[in-house]
Design a protein around this motif. Structure first.
Motif, mmCIF file in Angstrom:
data_model
loop_
_atom_site.group_PDB
_atom_site.id
_atom_site.type_symbol
_atom_site.label_atom_id
_atom_site.label_comp_id
_atom_site.label_asym_id
_atom_site.label_seq_id
_atom_site.Cartn_x
_atom_site.Cartn_y
_atom_site.Cartn_z
ATOM 1 N N GLU A 3 0.845 -1.186 0.000
ATOM 2 C CA GLU A 3 0.000 0.000 0.000
ATOM 3 C C GLU A 3 0.880 1.235 0.000
ATOM 4 O O GLU A 3 1.991 1.230 0.541
ATOM 5 C CB GLU A 3 -0.916 0.002 1.223
ATOM 6 C CG GLU A 3 -1.906 -1.138 1.195
ATOM 7 C CD GLU A 3 -2.711 -1.291 2.470
ATOM 8 O OE1 GLU A 3 -3.730 -2.014 2.410
ATOM 9 O OE2 GLU A 3 -2.342 -0.717 3.522
ATOM 10 N N ARG A 31 -3.619 0.034 -3.254
ATOM 11 C CA ARG A 31 -3.071 -1.267 -2.867
ATOM 12 C C ARG A 31 -2.638 -1.933 -4.166
ATOM 13 O O ARG A 31 -3.412 -2.032 -5.119
ATOM 14 C CB ARG A 31 -4.093 -2.130 -2.136
ATOM 15 C CG ARG A 31 -3.493 -3.462 -1.672
ATOM 16 C CD ARG A 31 -4.459 -4.288 -0.822
ATOM 17 N NE ARG A 31 -4.906 -3.534 0.338
ATOM 18 C CZ ARG A 31 -6.185 -3.233 0.591
ATOM 19 N NH1 ARG A 31 -7.154 -3.633 -0.216
ATOM 20 N NH2 ARG A 31 -6.514 -2.539 1.665
ATOM 21 N N ARG A 69 -6.994 0.730 4.426
ATOM 22 C CA ARG A 69 -5.624 0.243 4.598
ATOM 23 C C ARG A 69 -5.603 -0.910 5.579
ATOM 24 O O ARG A 69 -6.327 -0.919 6.563
ATOM 25 C CB ARG A 69 -4.716 1.357 5.088
ATOM 26 C CG ARG A 69 -4.525 2.437 4.059
ATOM 27 C CD ARG A 69 -3.656 3.557 4.588
ATOM 28 N NE ARG A 69 -2.366 3.052 5.010
ATOM 29 C CZ ARG A 69 -1.629 3.616 5.965
ATOM 30 N NH1 ARG A 69 -2.043 4.686 6.591
ATOM 31 N NH2 ARG A 69 -0.468 3.097 6.282
#
Length: 137
Positions: free
Chosen positions: A92, A102, A134
């Protein structure tokens, strides 16, 4: 003679160790440090870029990490044989505009007898994500 342990032929333990060492090195975001795991004349395909040798690896990684902020990578052993390892990975990062991504991919690695990677072929796809999505910290 320059060596990077563990050396091939790999078993399950040494293959996993090699993958973890690569993950740790890439997460330093130090292009020179990362390049030292590869042969002087290492051959890469990274996305649509083709590079050869440590000098070009350093150049590619320097440019990469100038654009990919807060980069964090996770690698997983997929398969291995004598001197080859296949991994799946995701990482990421955010860009200069603060947009998060990502990246998913696979790498095929081939090592020389001294444990240096002589070939790396990487296929990578980026997916936009929200900062709240995330999962690699």
């Amino acid at each position: 003679m320059e060596q990077r342990h563990p050396l091939p032929p790999f078993n399950i333990e040494t293959a996993k160790q090699k993958v973890q060492l690569a993950e740790d090195a890439w997460n330093t975001k130090d292009p020179v440090k990362v390049s030292l795991a590869y042969t002087i004349d290492s051959e890469w395909r990274n996305r649509s870029s083709f590079v050869n040798g440590r000098e070009e690896i350093v150049k590619l990684l320097t440019a990469k990490w100038e654009k990919e902020h807060q980069y964090k990578l996770k690698k997983e052993l997929w398969a291995f044989t004598d001197n080859r390892i296949a991994v799946r990975f995701e990482y990421e990062y955010c860009n200069d505009q603060g947009e998060w991504f990502r990246a998913y991919g696979n790498e095929n690695w081939e090592f020389d007898e001294n444990g240096l990677m002589q070939t790396r072929y990487a296929s990578i796809n980026d997916v936009p994500i929200a900062a709240t999505e995330r999962r690699i910290f």
